[in-house]
Scaffold this motif. Structure first.
Motif, PDB file in Angstrom:
ATOM      1  N   PRO A  39       9.430  46.408  -9.368  1.00  0.00           N
ATOM      2  CA  PRO A  39      10.645  45.580  -9.263  1.00  0.00           C
ATOM      3  C   PRO A  39      11.569  45.816 -10.467  1.00  0.00           C
ATOM      4  O   PRO A  39      11.106  46.071 -11.585  1.00  0.00           O
ATOM      5  CB  PRO A  39      10.102  44.151  -9.267  1.00  0.00           C
ATOM      6  CG  PRO A  39       8.686  44.278  -8.826  1.00  0.00           C
ATOM      7  CD  PRO A  39       8.219  45.604  -9.357  1.00  0.00           C
ATOM      8  N   THR A  41      13.970  43.821 -12.516  1.00  0.00           N
ATOM      9  CA  THR A  41      14.374  42.433 -12.750  1.00  0.00           C
ATOM     10  C   THR A  41      15.739  42.331 -13.415  1.00  0.00           C
ATOM     11  O   THR A  41      16.107  43.150 -14.251  1.00  0.00           O
ATOM     12  CB  THR A  41      13.353  41.687 -13.623  1.00  0.00           C
ATOM     13  OG1 THR A  41      13.221  42.358 -14.878  1.00  0.00           O
ATOM     14  CG2 THR A  41      12.001  41.603 -12.957  1.00  0.00           C
ATOM     15  N   GLU A  43      17.667  39.968 -15.958  1.00  0.00           N
ATOM     16  CA  GLU A  43      17.279  39.050 -17.024  1.00  0.00           C
ATOM     17  C   GLU A  43      18.493  38.190 -17.385  1.00  0.00           C
ATOM     18  O   GLU A  43      19.534  38.713 -17.741  1.00  0.00           O
ATOM     19  CB  GLU A  43      16.822  39.840 -18.251  1.00  0.00           C
ATOM     20  CG  GLU A  43      15.721  40.829 -17.943  1.00  0.00           C
ATOM     21  CD  GLU A  43      15.646  41.964 -18.945  1.00  0.00           C
ATOM     22  OE1 GLU A  43      16.238  41.862 -20.039  1.00  0.00           O
ATOM     23  OE2 GLU A  43      15.009  42.979 -18.622  1.00  0.00           O
ATOM     24  N   GLU A  53      13.551  35.988 -15.726  1.00  0.00           N
ATOM     25  CA  GLU A  53      13.470  37.334 -15.167  1.00  0.00           C
ATOM     26  C   GLU A  53      13.366  37.198 -13.650  1.00  0.00           C
ATOM     27  O   GLU A  53      12.361  36.713 -13.141  1.00  0.00           O
ATOM     28  CB  GLU A  53      12.284  38.085 -15.739  1.00  0.00           C
ATOM     29  CG  GLU A  53      12.441  38.318 -17.242  1.00  0.00           C
ATOM     30  CD  GLU A  53      11.267  39.046 -17.841  1.00  0.00           C
ATOM     31  OE1 GLU A  53      11.412  40.247 -18.112  1.00  0.00           O
ATOM     32  OE2 GLU A  53      10.214  38.393 -18.018  1.00  0.00           O
ATOM     33  N   VAL A  54      14.411  37.623 -12.967  1.00  0.00           N
ATOM     34  CA  VAL A  54      14.519  37.396 -11.529  1.00  0.00           C
ATOM     35  C   VAL A  54      14.276  38.705 -10.780  1.00  0.00           C
ATOM     36  O   VAL A  54      14.941  39.709 -11.034  1.00  0.00           O
ATOM     37  CB  VAL A  54      15.914  36.839 -11.171  1.00  0.00           C
ATOM     38  CG1 VAL A  54      16.028  36.566  -9.686  1.00  0.00           C
ATOM     39  CG2 VAL A  54      16.219  35.586 -11.989  1.00  0.00           C
ATOM     40  N   VAL A  55      13.325  38.661  -9.851  1.00  0.00           N
ATOM     41  CA  VAL A  55      13.076  39.793  -8.962  1.00  0.00           C
ATOM     42  C   VAL A  55      13.881  39.547  -7.692  1.00  0.00           C
ATOM     43  O   VAL A  55      13.754  38.496  -7.062  1.00  0.00           O
ATOM     44  CB  VAL A  55      11.573  39.915  -8.630  1.00  0.00           C
ATOM     45  CG1 VAL A  55      11.342  41.010  -7.586  1.00  0.00           C
ATOM     46  CG2 VAL A  55      10.768  40.185  -9.890  1.00  0.00           C
ATOM     47  N   ARG A  73      19.630  44.190 -17.503  1.00  0.00           N
ATOM     48  CA  ARG A  73      18.491  44.845 -16.861  1.00  0.00           C
ATOM     49  C   ARG A  73      18.044  45.892 -17.883  1.00  0.00           C
ATOM     50  O   ARG A  73      18.424  47.054 -17.809  1.00  0.00           O
ATOM     51  CB  ARG A  73      18.889  45.499 -15.540  1.00  0.00           C
ATOM     52  CG  ARG A  73      19.187  44.487 -14.435  1.00  0.00           C
ATOM     53  CD  ARG A  73      19.489  45.211 -13.130  1.00  0.00           C
ATOM     54  NE  ARG A  73      19.988  44.309 -12.123  1.00  0.00           N
ATOM     55  CZ  ARG A  73      19.263  43.760 -11.156  1.00  0.00           C
ATOM     56  NH1 ARG A  73      17.978  43.990 -11.079  1.00  0.00           N
ATOM     57  NH2 ARG A  73      19.822  42.968 -10.270  1.00  0.00           N
TER      58      ARG A  73
END
Length: 95
Positions: A39, A41, A43, A53-55, A73
């Protein structure tokens, strides 16, 4: 609407905030991903400087205050490609 951006293997986005004159809020729509090895992520630091931290998966939306919150990122994209749509908003007359 800012438009679409395609990222390829090795791409990074260093930590930054966006221009206050044009960005109060922004959104990212993940349009497509192809053959990622892991992934990639996004940030985002919130107002208390906590890191999130988003997937993202295709169709996901991340909405954030891009001129106030650090975002990045920093980990290089590993694998194929990643396509996002970006939109930015600032109210008329808001400095």
């Amino acid at each position: 609407l800012y438009g679409m951006r395609r990222y390829e293997d090795g791409a990074r986005l260093l930590t930054h905030v966006d221009r206050e004159s044009t960005h109060a809020a922004s959104l990212i729509v993940n349009v497509a991903q192809d053959t990622l090895e892991r992934p990639w992520t996004v940030e985002v630091h919130d107002h208390a400087d906590r890191l999130h931290e988003v997937v993202m998966e295709p169709g996901d939306v991340v909405y954030y205050e891009s001129a106030a919150c650090l975002h990045a990122r920093n980990t290089p994209l590993k694998g194929g490609n990643y396509i996002n749509l970006f939109a930015h908003y600032r109210p008329v007359g808001d400095p």
